[in-house]
Design an enzyme around this catalytic site. Sequence first.
Site, PDB file in Angstrom:
ATOM      1  N   THR A 132       0.817  -1.208   0.000  1.00  0.00           N
ATOM      2  CA  THR A 132       0.000   0.000   0.000  1.00  0.00           C
ATOM      3  C   THR A 132       0.852   1.260   0.000  1.00  0.00           C
ATOM      4  O   THR A 132       1.999   1.240   0.472  1.00  0.00           O
ATOM      5  CB  THR A 132      -0.903   0.011   1.259  1.00  0.00           C
ATOM      6  OG1 THR A 132      -1.568   1.263   1.371  1.00  0.00           O
ATOM      7  CG2 THR A 132      -0.088  -0.202   2.529  1.00  0.00           C
ATOM      8  N   ASP A 133       0.263   2.362  -0.474  1.00  0.00           N
ATOM      9  CA  ASP A 133       0.958   3.650  -0.404  1.00  0.00           C
ATOM     10  C   ASP A 133       1.016   4.202   1.008  1.00  0.00           C
ATOM     11  O   ASP A 133       1.781   5.126   1.303  1.00  0.00           O
ATOM     12  CB  ASP A 133       0.320   4.669  -1.353  1.00  0.00           C
ATOM     13  CG  ASP A 133      -1.149   4.954  -1.059  1.00  0.00           C
ATOM     14  OD1 ASP A 133      -1.725   4.323  -0.145  1.00  0.00           O
ATOM     15  OD2 ASP A 133      -1.742   5.805  -1.754  1.00  0.00           O
ATOM     16  N   GLU A 134       0.214   3.629   1.926  1.00  0.00           N
ATOM     17  CA  GLU A 134       0.170   4.177   3.282  1.00  0.00           C
ATOM     18  C   GLU A 134       1.478   3.989   4.053  1.00  0.00           C
ATOM     19  O   GLU A 134       1.707   4.649   5.061  1.00  0.00           O
ATOM     20  CB  GLU A 134      -0.999   3.577   4.063  1.00  0.00           C
ATOM     21  CG  GLU A 134      -2.345   3.948   3.458  1.00  0.00           C
ATOM     22  CD  GLU A 134      -3.519   3.648   4.376  1.00  0.00           C
ATOM     23  OE1 GLU A 134      -3.368   3.817   5.603  1.00  0.00           O
ATOM     24  OE2 GLU A 134      -4.575   3.250   3.868  1.00  0.00           O
ATOM     25  N   LYS A 162       2.148  -3.183   7.448  1.00  0.00           N
ATOM     26  CA  LYS A 162       2.450  -3.374   6.030  1.00  0.00           C
ATOM     27  C   LYS A 162       3.889  -2.963   5.724  1.00  0.00           C
ATOM     28  O   LYS A 162       4.570  -3.600   4.904  1.00  0.00           O
ATOM     29  CB  LYS A 162       1.465  -2.600   5.159  1.00  0.00           C
ATOM     30  CG  LYS A 162       0.079  -3.194   5.108  1.00  0.00           C
ATOM     31  CD  LYS A 162       0.042  -4.591   4.510  1.00  0.00           C
ATOM     32  CE  LYS A 162       0.295  -4.581   3.013  1.00  0.00           C
ATOM     33  NZ  LYS A 162       0.150  -5.956   2.425  1.00  0.00           N
TER      34      LYS A 162
END
Length: 365
Positions: A132-134, A162
Amino acid sequence: MIFVTGGAGFIGSNFVLQWCRNTDETVLNLDALTYAGNLANLQSLEQSSQHRFVQGDIRDSELLARLFAEHKPRAVLHFAAESHVDRSIIGPEAFVETNVVGTFRLLEAARAYWNGLEAADKAAFRFLHVSTDEVYGTLGPNDPAFSETTPYAPNSPYSASKAGSDHLVRAYHHTYGMPVLTTNCSNNYGPYHFPEKLIPLMIVNALAGKPLPVYGDGQQIRDWLYVEDHCAAIRRVLEAGKPGETYNVGGWNEKANIEIVQTVCALLDELAPASERNVSDSRSGTPLARYDELISYVTDRPGHDRRYAIDARKLERELGWKPAETFETGIRKTVQWYLANQEWVAGVLDGSYRDWVQTQYGAKA
């Protein structure tokens, strides 16, 4: 054969469906069927010999070893993850267990299998980790979009877990030489999205006359990626990505949350007018004229990141991928899908999708 983890979840099931539409290669699908895993997503493959489903946990090392030995996959595509930020704030342990411990055990099983392969098969094997970009943290209004070299700065238990899994995958390449690939995507939307996430929640609540909760001032910005585009990008990375590399996958659609909600309301006004469906505001009983009357601002989420944006130029430049859908085309398809699949939505909301799985699959699930 390819080995997919989490293939009954939102992105995973869309990937499996797309894979089976576009190739003849068999998919081994391992999913724990937690609350967000729904085999009803894959109902169209129920009689297909191309799809082999196993219910199980990626933390189960013995199961993983058996699956690798029996099925001998040429690639692993790792979708399985706990992914909802709000849930991670309330109960972070499950996120560490699945996203960190689970990824570690999957990597260990894959490494043992990969080490036993003949030279040609060993060179061709791939482990593709979907992230994820998070993990990159948050951006200011004028900051450049996240690139593959942006330093990690996760701000929630979800994104931290993540990030941990990303680091493990990277380490297995640099330490052991495993041919890994990592993709970091922006916010996905589309069919089969569990209705706790923003877009499906707004659709479901609006049709029921329930409040449309918007965190804070609603100006949190995200890049939105249609799930079919994301799946196509993953297929391309698996096909041609360079081992050890990371590829950001984005939709080039930066939108504020409140704009997303207003767009969904406008599409519902067009496609399923409240007056024609006799929808009333559940708070007052007043018949609705427009769905945006249900918008309700609520206290912001703790540590809510302000802006995400993905720079996906590397993927386009090196592998020739770019999204096929604009936000306007993708969100219309999404709203139309939910309107056409109210039985699926009802099954998720009342939990009966679990009964369906038991009836259809029994011991196989």
